[in-house]
Design an enzyme around this catalytic site. Sequence first.
Site, mmCIF file in Angstrom:
data_model
loop_
_atom_site.group_PDB
_atom_site.id
_atom_site.type_symbol
_atom_site.label_atom_id
_atom_site.label_comp_id
_atom_site.label_asym_id
_atom_site.label_seq_id
_atom_site.Cartn_x
_atom_site.Cartn_y
_atom_site.Cartn_z
ATOM 1 C CD GLU A 78 -2.957 0.930 0.143
ATOM 2 O OE1 GLU A 78 -3.124 1.917 -0.782
ATOM 3 O OE2 GLU A 78 -3.565 -0.110 0.028
ATOM 4 C CD GLU A 85 -2.698 5.667 -6.076
ATOM 5 O OE1 GLU A 85 -2.988 6.357 -5.346
ATOM 6 O OE2 GLU A 85 -3.425 4.649 -6.291
#
Length: 135
Positions: A78, A85
């Site tokens: 994560e 991102e």
Amino acid sequence: MVEPTPPPPRRLAALVRQRAASFGYAFRGVWAALQTEVHLWFHAAATVLVIGLGLYFGLERWEWAVVALAVGAVWCAELVNTAIEAVVNLVSPDYHPLAGRAKDVAAGAVLVMAIAALAVGLLIFGPRVWDLLSW
């Protein structure tokens, strides 16, 4: 063969300070991700639940090791996804198919790891929960 000499105390102190700062940057990164990523709060809640279940059921050492690796792997996936991102958004603020693919693949890595961690959880906790519910 000549033994290497240890660094002088000043260099050692500076090295220790640098390492301590690195840990500080890492904790700051985790905290920043927690402040911006809703999924990390879900993982945090799942982590607390898993630790609680592990304590309740009295997991063996090897079971704790497997659970810790699964939880850590999901968190790592994560956090890497969040970093990817952020970099993609920096480099390509407008939509680009390759930017979208990079984000999708990174999110897919999190999904794969979360499914693997779920499998670990079912294998370790499933029989115990089943026994508890079927009394």
